[in-house]
Design an enzyme around this catalytic site. Structure first.
Site, PDB file in Angstrom:
ATOM      1  N   GLU A  31      -4.272   4.066   6.674  1.00 47.58           N
ATOM      2  CA  GLU A  31      -3.960   4.581   8.016  1.00 47.58           C
ATOM      3  C   GLU A  31      -2.771   5.552   7.903  1.00 47.58           C
ATOM      4  O   GLU A  31      -1.834   5.300   7.130  1.00 47.58           O
ATOM      5  CB  GLU A  31      -3.572   3.387   8.903  1.00 47.58           C
ATOM      6  CG  GLU A  31      -3.129   3.729  10.298  1.00 47.58           C
ATOM      7  CD  GLU A  31      -2.631   2.485  11.063  1.00 47.58           C
ATOM      8  OE1 GLU A  31      -2.260   1.462  10.433  1.00 47.58           O
ATOM      9  OE2 GLU A  31      -2.618   2.542  12.301  1.00 47.58           O
ATOM     10  N   LYS A  39      -8.411   5.000  16.791  1.00 48.41           N
ATOM     11  CA  LYS A  39      -8.081   3.562  16.785  1.00 48.41           C
ATOM     12  C   LYS A  39      -8.159   2.955  18.181  1.00 48.41           C
ATOM     13  O   LYS A  39      -7.489   3.417  19.113  1.00 48.41           O
ATOM     14  CB  LYS A  39      -6.685   3.396  16.200  1.00 48.41           C
ATOM     15  CG  LYS A  39      -6.237   1.964  15.980  1.00 48.41           C
ATOM     16  CD  LYS A  39      -4.869   1.964  15.278  1.00 48.41           C
ATOM     17  CE  LYS A  39      -4.391   0.565  14.914  1.00 48.41           C
ATOM     18  NZ  LYS A  39      -3.105   0.617  14.192  1.00 48.41           N
ATOM     19  N   CYS A  76      -6.649  -0.586  10.811  1.00 50.31           N
ATOM     20  CA  CYS A  76      -5.584  -1.589  10.788  1.00 50.31           C
ATOM     21  C   CYS A  76      -5.714  -2.655  11.871  1.00 50.31           C
ATOM     22  O   CYS A  76      -6.588  -3.493  11.804  1.00 50.31           O
ATOM     23  CB  CYS A  76      -4.223  -0.900  10.809  1.00 50.31           C
ATOM     24  SG  CYS A  76      -2.947  -1.985  10.133  1.00 50.31           S
TER      25      CYS A  76
HETATM   26  C1  ACM Z   1      -1.103  -1.621  12.311  1.00 56.12           C
HETATM   27  O1  ACM Z   1      -2.036  -1.560  13.089  1.00 56.12           O
HETATM   28  N1  ACM Z   1      -0.667  -0.546  11.688  1.00 56.12           N
HETATM   29  C2  ACM Z   1      -0.450  -2.899  12.024  1.00 56.12           C
END
Ligand code: ACM
Length: 267
Positions: free
Chosen positions: A39, A109, A142
């Site tokens: 990420e 995301k 993530c």
């Molecule tokens: C995250 O989502 N970077 C912990």
């Protein structure tokens, strides 16, 4: 069979050119079909302000994407990784999948973690799956991990291999991803970064590395360590994920009973 390459990096904060340069050097010396990066690997993670996040944000026209498209076309490979995306005056925490010179997917995301909520808009792309080299890939980023709906959605969409660019900081995420693999019977490549970042807001984050690939049958096919910037490869047969049968009586996904679940999950 497909070879996945996990590139565990230590980004230099806000230095997009240097971060691409070091990722490209690792890609160039590695034989694989699909390369997965963490990420926000192009920018680093621990922003202090939205302006700082914006200063490292990229559009699809940014030069670095020309370089990624060119490398993927020249090598006949796919590259997946996370970046701060600027689109329509909005910042997203996104991941691209570029293969053979073309953008195959751009995932934004869905579930933002901690201070990301101050800098990024919640993703509006929805979960995506794409076909490459005869395999179906899904993408999550993530913190999407803590919502089992993310991996389950991708599995229901037919994903055989979930690519999971990450900047994990909690100590148990990798173990949770083991469960996401076996409960959906899919391959999951979680690719995390290493190193530590602080910001002017008092955040002090240590990223936990330990990138991994788990198979549908609950084997750890690859496990990296907590500190090393490195690339490792593993061959997988995506078709293994099509067999959802656990034993002669149980078939994962087909055995779900949505009518028994909470009304908000009955779809
Ligand atoms: C995250 O989502 N970077 C912990």
């Amino acid at each position: 069979m497909l070879t996945l390459a996990l590139i565990q990096t230590r980004p230099r904060f806000l230095d997009v050119a240097a971060n691409w340069h070091s990722a490209a050097a690792l890609i160039e010396r590695t034989e694989a079909d699909v390369f997965v990066l963490p990420e926000l690997f192009l920018s680093g993670y621990t922003f202090s302000t939205a302006d700082q996040a914006a200063s490292a944000a990229l559009t699809q026209d940014s030069h670095v994407f020309d370089a990624i498209r060119e490398l993927s076309a020249a090598r006949g490979i796919a590259v997946c990784g996370g970046y701060a995306e600027s689109a329509n005056n909005t910042l997203y925490n996104s991941a691209f999948l570029i293969a053979d010179g073309r953008l195959l997917a751009n995932y934004r995301k869905t579930h933002l973690f901690y201070r990301e909520t101050q800098f990024f808009a919640p993703g509006d792309s929805g979960f995506l799956t794409v076909e490459y080299r005869g395999a179906r890939f899904g993408i999550m980023i993530c913190f999407d991990w803590i919502f089992p709906e993310s991996a389950r959605t991708l599995a229901l969409m037919g994903a055989q291999v979930i690519l999971h660019p990450s900047n994990l900081v909690l100590p148990y995420c990798q173990q949770a991803m083991y469960a996401r693999s076996v409960e959906n019977r899919v391959f999951i490549a979680t690719v995390n970064r290493v190193g530590r970042e602080t910001n002017s807001l008092g955040d002090d984050l240590t990223f936990t590395g330990r990138s991994q690939v788990v198979s549908p049958n609950g084997e750890y096919l690859l496990r990296l360590n907590e500190t090393e910037e490195t690339v490792r490869t593993v061959a997988v047969d995506p078709a293994v994920a099509d067999d959802k049968q656990l034993n002669i009586f149980n078939t994962i996904l087909a055995d779900r009973r949505p009518q028994m679940y909470h009304p908000s999950m009955r779809r």
